[in-house]
Motif scaffolding. Structure first.
Motif: not given
Length: 173
Positions: A18-41
């Motif tokens: 799951l990559s979480i982004y913050h958008f500013k001036d039409k640019q996506a800036n990565l806040i965090a990458d979270i790796k999860i095994k067996n995630f369902s929701k």
């Protein structure tokens, strides 16, 4: 929604990123990458900037701004989750009933589901649907239940079912 944040999911081998982004001036800036095994929701709450993930049989809360992780129902086998409002979730376990999780207060409260004033146990729920009017639809292996917002069974909207009638998309038979 002002689209200041976004989540991208990517399946990589035996885990999901799951990559979480913050958008500013039409640019996506990565806040965090979270790796999860067996995630369902998952559910993202933009107001508090937290991410709630049903990960295998646990319910994990990721605080994006503080980089903290809080796990709820550690000793329970989580089966289904649905968002009630901005900070509350309803969670079904395999054999220990339903819980209401409040991520702001860090609480997990067992829900008493009442049928004519008597508490009943609903186990092995396949899903939880929270409707706009606050009613909740869920099931066990033999019944489809409709609950009011205070977790009382609505008799005329609940009925017996045959087991093979409840099949979630993506399930194998």
């Amino acid at each position: 929604n002002d689209f200041k944040r976004g989540i991208r999911t990517e399946l990589i081998s035996d885990y999901t990123k799951l990559s979480i982004y913050h958008f500013k001036d039409k640019q996506a800036n990565l806040i965090a990458d979270i790796k999860i095994k067996n995630f369902s929701k998952y559910s993202y709450n933009e107001v508090d900037e937290n991410l709630v993930v049903l990960n295998g049989n646990t319910l994990d809360l990721y605080y994006i701004t503080d980089s903290k992780i809080k796990t709820f129902l550690k000793e329970k086998s989580v089966r289904a989750i649905s968002k009630l409002n901005n900070n509350k979730y309803i969670v079904a376990t395999d054999t220990e009933g339903f819980y209401e999780i409040n991520v702001d207060k860090n609480t997990e409260d067992k829900i008493a589901i009442l049928d004519d004033g008597k508490e009943i146990s609903i186990n092995y729920s396949r899903d939880i649907i929270v409707q706009d009017n606050g009613t909740i639809i869920t099931n066990d292996s033999e019944n489809l239940f409709t609950l009011d917002s205070t977790y009382n069974i609505i008799k005329d909207k609940s009925f017996k079912i045959q087991r093979e009638e409840i099949i979630k998309i993506g399930d194998t038979i």
